[in-house]
Design a protein around this motif. Structure first.
Motif, short mmCIF file in Angstrom:
data_model
loop_
_atom_site.label_atom_id
_atom_site.label_comp_id
_atom_site.label_asym_id
_atom_site.label_seq_id
_atom_site.Cartn_x
_atom_site.Cartn_y
_atom_site.Cartn_z
N VAL A 42 -4.14 1.90 3.08
CA VAL A 42 -3.97 3.28 3.54
C VAL A 42 -4.04 3.35 5.06
CG1 VAL A 42 -4.95 5.61 3.42
CG2 VAL A 42 -5.09 4.11 1.41
N ASP A 43 -3.14 4.14 5.61
CA ASP A 43 -3.22 4.53 7.02
C ASP A 43 -3.43 6.03 7.04
OD1 ASP A 43 -3.01 2.23 8.65
OD2 ASP A 43 -0.86 2.09 8.19
N ALA A 51 5.70 2.75 14.64
CA ALA A 51 6.41 1.75 13.85
C ALA A 51 5.47 1.14 12.80
CB ALA A 51 6.96 0.65 14.76
N ALA A 52 6.00 0.90 11.62
CA ALA A 52 5.18 0.38 10.51
C ALA A 52 4.40 -0.87 10.90
CB ALA A 52 6.07 0.10 9.29
N PRO A 56 -2.32 -0.23 11.17
CA PRO A 56 -3.32 -1.17 10.65
C PRO A 56 -3.25 -1.39 9.14
CG PRO A 56 -4.35 0.41 12.12
CD PRO A 56 -2.94 0.85 11.93
N GLY A 57 -3.10 -0.33 8.36
CA GLY A 57 -3.03 -0.48 6.91
C GLY A 57 -1.79 -1.24 6.48
N MET A 62 0.92 -6.31 4.69
CA MET A 62 1.84 -7.44 4.97
C MET A 62 1.07 -8.76 5.01
SD MET A 62 4.90 -6.27 5.01
CE MET A 62 4.32 -5.25 3.68
N ALA A 63 -0.14 -8.74 5.56
CA ALA A 63 -0.95 -9.96 5.60
C ALA A 63 -1.28 -10.42 4.18
CB ALA A 63 -2.23 -9.72 6.39
N TYR A 64 -1.53 -9.49 3.27
CA TYR A 64 -1.81 -9.86 1.89
C TYR A 64 -0.59 -10.51 1.25
CZ TYR A 64 -2.91 -9.72 -3.01
OH TYR A 64 -3.11 -10.07 -4.30
N ILE A 65 0.58 -9.96 1.51
CA ILE A 65 1.82 -10.49 0.92
C ILE A 65 2.09 -11.89 1.46
CG2 ILE A 65 4.33 -10.26 0.90
CD1 ILE A 65 3.89 -7.22 0.80
#
Length: 66
Positions: A42-43, A51-52, A56-57, A62-65
């Motif tokens: 969540v952001d 920009a996406a 932070p969220g 993306m880091a999880y993916i």
């Protein structure tokens, strides 16, 4: 937004523009879609003009993916 990585792995991402807005409805929809709360990113209070990749969220999602 839902990202499907395999049959059993799903994550969700939601954003609300102001700190006064409540993302709970979006979180509930993602949860009802079978996404565990630990995998909903969540952001809150982040404008859509940001920009996406600078949210932070979204970065955590993306880091999880990756």
């Amino acid at each position: 937004m839902v990202f499907v990585m395999s049959e059993i792995d799903k994550i969700g991402y939601t954003r609300v523009s102001t700190i006064d807005q409540d993302p709970e409805n979006q979180i509930r929809i993602l949860s009802n879609a079978g996404i565990p709360s630990d995998y909903i990113f969540v952001d809150k209070g982040i404008s859509g003009t940001i920009a996406a990749e600078n949210r932070p969220g979204f970065q955590r999602a993306m880091a999880y993916i990756n």
